[in-house]
Write a protein that holds these residues in place. Structure first.
Motif: not given
Lengths: 480, 402
Positions: A178, A145, B9-14, A85, A82, A148, A445, A458, A89, B16
């Motif tokens: 993104d 997390i 949410k952060e993991v979901v964004r990564l 990445r 995580n 981030i 969200k 989703f 990015q 995506q």
């Protein structure tokens, strides 16, 4: 030195009863690292040892900080996908990434040490858990997390400020690409257009071939909105659900219909890929990630493309260019330089810069406005049409003509004004438009979304709010 | 229960962002994260440790090329798949029987991509049994949720991933063939290629190059751009069609598409707009006039497009002021931009009373009244060309606001 390793000697000094263990360890594995030794000893033994120490406990904990936690954390953080990445990015280089790992590992170590000290002071029986690698692993995950989350919040707040100071480093160069933060979204170079025209011809003829898998190709046409068959409208992508309805894909349940549609889509995409591989090899080259000279920063032009200072000046001054050849025609680079620069990813695709939404920085860097004019335009917009800037005496006629030539446009979209941006609407707005609370929460969200297919992923194809979503919202390309 | 977890949410964004690039299903990527989250939240005493570096799924190229989606826990390689809405999980056949699939698959049921739970484990042997009956390039199995699924115990019972055995690295051409068109490649050859590539990390950089050209994500990006371009072409044609009535919409689309090959895909570009209007005007004129008159009419159109008034441009190029004056009167007596037709003798004669000065007007082709039609018709055509160009100029504004 007893063991030949300063680290292990430090351990022995505090825990002399481990001497035999240390010697065996050093002989067996020829290892000299205290971290490896402590891992082998195990969390329970380390904790019991710490509990047994009196005044030396704080030295022991300090040793654990340096020789147990820090190496373990650095290893775990370096491998954390995580974090890697997220940083890659944002185009963070290897050295900077290492620095970030060290900084995070120091933070986490301090927290773990604080927890360990608390356990030790209370003589908690299960306090050893703080030393377990699985516990450290969880702490790393949570810390990453949190990191981030904080960074993303900062980016969003910064990017929503449309009046970025042009003298400062553009933060967009360090955030994830993104979402279409920048005006180059959907800019197509002439090389890409050439390939797209070819692709269209090929797909049209594939659809006419006798025995062609028309159903699979039609699904591709509808999902992407290619406008090749009467079922689709160009530029209007469909969700799976809409595609099933449009093409009357039948099955017992909606889930099965979607599954069938997905199979057809995969089949269609494979057919397209095969066609590209056999007949359109130019596509691979035209879609390599490139650097558009019309919007690249001074630093990117110099560092990524290797343009000289003079070339960078001429490039920025002469913007915009319709193709790389134009850079030669207008004396920005010599013909000899073109192959080298193309191999480094140089492309030239014109990008419209909307006076009603562009940042101050874009108006200065791309359109070439003086700072004062750019700031005034941002302060006084919106404009119904570009000529309004002349009528309101913000620009002269000649200035407007010059900026228009360099890409300035005044977009005025009444159709969108009637709809809300799904990537920005508040949960309250969503609910007022008929989206139930649960789905509104999911949207807020998980956005931003680039396509309606992503929204469908989703909410699920069976969500009751689809009609309201498609009628009342559009997907704005901006940080949500 | 340790088999349940939430995904931040952060993991979901990564996820995506990653799936947009790799072209693999978002649900599978999220399912893998869910298994990881479940492992993180397990009791630390269970000793479950993830080795993210050792998981093939940490490599984008391997994910994109082969659809690998594994976690490496305590030396055990576990494939992870999301259960589809129809209760099935799907995997590419080329992964079955390889070093990748030695343990099996964790089946994850997602709840609106925010969380979910691991509901079952499909052992590798079950995939192999299904593979023996398979005819399609993918395998799909119905998942039956275990009543009390215990993630920790399941992982503990799994075999360790075998040590990587030497395999011949796949040739670049084979990788390219596999990525772009594997339909003619026998399944055994595909598995050999997968094994060879996974076992030789030196070949991963080569794979990265191939993937960057032929991944599913790349094809999807090209198609999305294709839709954008087709839409722009259509919109431009719709805007232009009312101004160029002699051109079919398909002809206009063809012209727009071709111009994009020279000026790029942004009609807002002044160079694009200028070339488009000029080309469409000239195409329209070729349907109206021919020969020497076409040249003159084109010159008038060019002059008007570059900002001159129609009357001025026509006067300068026609060099017959009287004919221009007559043509002007005839034009005014007709509808503004009606279809062009040659002037009649009656129209010419009717024009004279409106002129301020009676012209002494005769040429070799005299009308019964002693006046020629040819120069008047030529001037009339030039006036139409000028009007056409003037109308076309309006298109410029519309295009800049596309």
């Amino acid at each position: 030195m007893v063991t030949g390793s300063a680290e292990l000697d430090t351990v022995l000094e505090l825990a002399p009863e481990w001497a035999q263990l240390v010697r065996n360890f050093a002989q067996e594995s020829n290892a000299r690292s205290a971290a490896e030794f402590l891992s082998k000893v195990g969390a329970k033994a380390i904790y019991l040892k710490a509990l047994s120490l009196g005044d030396a406990q704080s030295r022991f904990v300090h040793m654990l900080q340096a020789h147990y936690y820090q190496p373990m954390l650095q290893k775990m953080l370096s491998a954390n996908q995580n974090l890697r990445r997220f940083l890659s990015q944002r185009r963070v280089g290897a050295d900077e990434m290492k620095g970030q790992v060290v900084s995070l590992s120091v933070d986490i170590t301090q927290k773990l040490i604080a927890t360990l000290n608390k356990q030790l002071s209370q003589k908690e029986e299960d306090g050893f858990k703080v030393l377990l690698p699985a516990y450290v692993q969880r702490s790393v995950h949570n810390a990453v997390i949190d990191y981030i989350r904080q960074e993303t919040t900062w980016e969003r707040q910064t990017l929503q400020d449309m009046n970025l100071d042009p003298q400062q480093e553009d933060p967009r160069t360090a955030v994830a690409d993104d979402v279409g933060y920048t005006p180059e979204h959907k800019a197509l170079s002439r090389e890409q257009v050439t390939q797209l025209n070819e692709l269209r011809r090929h797909l049209e003829s594939m659809l006419k071939e006798p025995g062609a898998p028309v159903e699979a190709l039609t699904v591709v046409d509808c999902i992407f909105g290619m406008g090749l068959t009467p079922h689709s409208v160009s530029g209007e992508e469909m969700t799976m659900r809409e595609c099933c309805d449009k093409l009357k894909i039948q099955a017992e349940t909606m889930a099965r219909r979607i599954a069938r549609c997905q199979v057809l889509l995969d089949k269609g995409l494979d057919l397209v890929r095969r066609k590209i591989y056999k007949d359109l090899p130019g596509i691979a080259e035209a879609w390599q990630r490139g650097l558009n000279v019309n919007i690249a920063s001074r630093r990117e032009l110099a560092q990524q493309l290797g343009l000289t200072e003079g070339e960078v000046d001429r490039c920025i001054k002469g913007r915009q260019f319709s193709g790389t050849e134009e850079l030669i025609e207008r004396g920005v680079i010599t013909r000899q330089r073109l192959p080298e620069l193309t191999s480094k990813g140089m492309v030239a695709a014109f990008v419209p810069v909307d006076l009603n939404s562009a940042t101050t920085r874009d108006l200065i860097d791309i359109v070439g406005m003086p700072k004062e004019k750019a700031i005034r335009i941002v302060a006084e917009r919106p404009f119904q049409k570009a000529e309004e800037l002349v009528e309101r005496k913000i620009l002269t006629k000649d200035e407007l003509a010059n900026y228009t030539k360099r890409g300035a446009v005044a977009r005025n979209r009444p159709a969108d004004a009637k709809r809300l941006d799904l990537n920005r609407a508040s949960q309250q707005d969503l609910e007022q438009c008929g989206i139930d609370a649960r789905n509104a929460e999911v949207i807020v969200k998980t956005r931003p979304f680039l396509t309606w297919s992503e929204v469908e992923e989703f909410l699920g194809a069976e969500a009751s709010c689809w009609h309201a979503l498609r009628q009342k919202f559009f997907l704005g390309l901006s940080p949500g | 229960m340790f088999n349940e977890a939430k995904i931040s949410k952060e993991v979901v964004r990564l996820s995506q962002f990653r799936t947009r690039q790799t072209g693999v299903p978002l649900k599978d990527e999220l399912a893998r994260h869910l298994v990881q989250e479940a492992i993180y939240s397990a009791d630390p005493e269970s000793g479950l440790l993830l080795d993210e570096d050792a998981a093939y799924s940490s490599n984008d190229s391997l994910v994109s090329a082969f659809g690998v989606n594994d976690v490496m826990v305590n030396g055990k390689r576990i494939d992870v798949r999301a259960v589809e809405e129809d209760g099935r999980i799907t995997i590419a056949r080329e992964l079955i029987g390889t070093g990748y699939m030695t343990a099996g698959t964790m089946a994850v049921s997602l709840d609106q991509n925010e969380g979910g739970k691991v509901i079952a484990f499909i052992p590798a042997a079950q995939w192999q049994a299904a593979d023996r009956e398979a005819t399609q390039p993918t395998l799909s199995l119905k998942v039956v949720a275990a009543s009390e699924f215990d993630l920790v115990k399941t992982i503990e019972a799994l075999p360790l991933a075998p040590a990587s055995t030497p395999h011949t690295a796949a040739a670049s051409t084979d990788l390219m063939k596999f990525m772009a068109d594997k339909t003619d490649m026998p399944i055994d050859a595909q598995r050999k290629l997968v094994n060879g590539t996974l076992a030789n990390n030196q070949s991963w950089s080569q794979l990265r190059e191939v993937v960057s050209m032929w991944s599913k994500g790349k094809v999807q990006a090209v198609l999305a751009d294709g839709a954008t371009w087709n839409s722009r072409v259509e919109k431009i044609a719709e805007m232009a069609a009312p101004k160029f009535k002699r051109l079919a919409k398909e002809d206009i689309e063809r012209i727009v598409a071709k111009l994009g090959e020279s000026y790029g895909g942004q009609p807002e570009s002044p160079a694009f707009r200028k070339a488009l209007i000029s080309t469409l005007t000239k195409e329209e004129l070729t349907k109206l006039v021919s020969g020497a008159t076409l040249k003159k009419a084109s010159d008038v159109a060019d002059a008007v497009l570059s900002g001159r008034a129609v009357s001025e441009a026509v006067k300068e190029i026609a060099r017959n002021p009287v004919a221009v004056q007559i043509a002007g009167h005839i034009k005014r007596n007709r509808d503004k931009m009606g279809e062009f037709v040659d002037a009649t003798t009656q129209e010419i004669l009717g024009a004279f009373p409106q002129m301020s000065m009676q012209a002494v007007y005769s040429t070799h082709k005299a009308t019964p009244a002693g006046h020629s039609l040819e120069p008047v018709n030529e001037a009339l055509k030039m006036l139409y060309a000028g009007e056409l160009a003037k109308n076309a100029r309006d298109l410029d504004d519309e295009l800049s606001n596309l």
